[in-house]
Scaffold this active site. Sequence first.
Site, mmCIF file in Angstrom:
data_model
loop_
_atom_site.group_PDB
_atom_site.id
_atom_site.type_symbol
_atom_site.label_atom_id
_atom_site.label_comp_id
_atom_site.label_asym_id
_atom_site.label_seq_id
_atom_site.Cartn_x
_atom_site.Cartn_y
_atom_site.Cartn_z
ATOM 1 N N PHE A 4 0.850 -1.196 0.000
ATOM 2 C CA PHE A 4 0.000 0.000 0.000
ATOM 3 C C PHE A 4 0.879 1.237 0.000
ATOM 4 C CE2 PHE A 4 -2.509 3.412 1.906
ATOM 5 C CZ PHE A 4 -3.610 3.392 1.065
ATOM 6 N N LYS A 17 2.537 10.019 8.100
ATOM 7 C CA LYS A 17 1.854 9.530 9.299
ATOM 8 C C LYS A 17 2.489 10.076 10.596
ATOM 9 C CE LYS A 17 -0.977 5.861 7.582
ATOM 10 N NZ LYS A 17 -0.737 4.923 6.514
ATOM 11 N N ASP A 72 8.975 2.708 1.339
ATOM 12 C CA ASP A 72 7.828 3.452 1.818
ATOM 13 C C ASP A 72 7.746 3.228 3.326
ATOM 14 O OD1 ASP A 72 5.392 4.344 2.648
ATOM 15 O OD2 ASP A 72 4.229 3.400 1.049
HETATM 16 C C1 LIG Z 1 -0.987 5.281 5.078
HETATM 17 C C2 LIG Z 1 0.040 4.866 4.092
HETATM 18 C C3 LIG Z 1 0.238 5.589 2.892
HETATM 19 C C4 LIG Z 1 -0.655 6.734 2.486
HETATM 20 O O1 LIG Z 1 -0.522 7.850 3.284
HETATM 21 P P1 LIG Z 1 -1.580 9.043 3.142
HETATM 22 O O2 LIG Z 1 -1.100 10.065 4.093
HETATM 23 O O3 LIG Z 1 -2.930 8.470 3.467
HETATM 24 O O4 LIG Z 1 -1.545 9.503 1.731
HETATM 25 C C5 LIG Z 1 1.268 5.204 2.070
HETATM 26 N N1 LIG Z 1 2.057 4.170 2.377
HETATM 27 C C6 LIG Z 1 1.903 3.449 3.510
HETATM 28 C C7 LIG Z 1 2.838 2.332 3.813
HETATM 29 C C8 LIG Z 1 0.880 3.764 4.403
HETATM 30 O O5 LIG Z 1 0.705 3.029 5.509
#
Ligand SMILES: *Cc1c(COP(=O)(O)O)cnc(C)c1O
Length: 404
Positions: A140, A254, A225
């Site tokens: 994700f 986050k 990420d």
């Molecule tokens: C939450 C998340 C995202 C997206 O972040 P947003 O601030 O909602 O755009 C991307 N990568 C990972 C691994 C995440 O957990």
Amino acid sequence: MADQMKVTRATFNDVMVPNYNPAKMIPVKGEGSRVWDQDGTEYVDFAGGIAVNCLGHCHPAMVNALTEQGNKLWHLSNVFTNEPAIRLAKKLTDATFADRVYFANSGAEANEAALKLARRWAMDKHGAHKDQIVAFNKGFHGRTFFTVTVGGQPAYSDGFGPKPGGVEHVDYNDLAALEAQMSDKTCAVMMEPLQGEGGVISPDLEFIKGVRALCDKYNALLIFDEVQTGFGRTGSLYAYQQLGVTPDILASAKSLGGGFPIGAMLTTAAIAEHLKPGTHGSTYGGNPLACAVAEAVFDVVNTDEVLTGVKAREELFKSKLEELNQRYGIFKDIRGKGLLIGAELSDDYAGKARDFLNAGAEEGVMVLVAGPSVVRFTPSLIIPEADVLEGLARFEKAIAKIVG
Ligand SMILES: *Cc1c(COP(=O)(O)O)cnc(C)c1O
């Protein structure tokens, strides 16, 4: 303050786009790891705003930074720079492999910048043929069209017409499958160094070292990420620091803002060069208010006290979950790292993670899911032991209700 209009959960359906289906209650106040709703009912927060509220709710260091900066300067645009942004970038580069930072407003935007930078780097350095991005099933990376296409969950990317091209997926922890995909055409490999949304899946050490080696072999960039794993979540500032593998580009968001929207892309000076003036940008990215809050979060999180505290809380959490499992036999695996913990439901309860989330809320504890069969816990990194115990006692009541 002017009298505020009375709103309820029912109002939501009348005025909001229906892409979310939030809980029935509306939280109105938070302090530490406790939250209160409109009726004054109190909850222990193990969700932390989906791994965002790393210092809990309304931490004084954050409130101070926000009010102090809020009385000075909120926004300028990137026509001008600002002190909080430069200070935060200095702290991030001093604490990591990176030499350069790009600020955005969210995780998706930090990843979008990472992907665009990787493509631009490859085009400049190697030519237009080097455009392949390899990523992982169940990964994700956010909800922009590029990041959702690179993410490995077709349910999120299908149904919007033609997708950005040049993106391939293989299974996480399957090094042979990755090797079979890669070639000199590979521009970048993008991965989470522990899949969060996909079910709290850790990488095998051999796998993640192998990914780095394949990227080196084919001159491809490795993008981590760390939007969910970063900023102390796994017990180090970034997860890569415990894996012995260094990425070329890293995305953070986050917990970075602790609840204030901000994202960052970190990279080396040599790669950063390829985002020349005008190639990419954001009106709000690096805004002084967001950066002042993130700087305050950094100063608290990047300390031995907080980072070793994460490991102590992980042990407490996992041992208490094991105890629950001995009594009820509902989990087949308890896993994750630091305070990114997943409890996979046993076959009898497969697909029912959301029932546990709902039952938890009824008993006064907020938890998350990660896919249909994993209950996920991403509390504040400084959650008091008493709140862990109280929240898990409430969660046990929820379990007892479901087990019957
Ligand atoms: C939450 C998340 C995202 C997206 O972040 P947003 O601030 O909602 O755009 C991307 N990568 C990972 C691994 C995440 O957990």
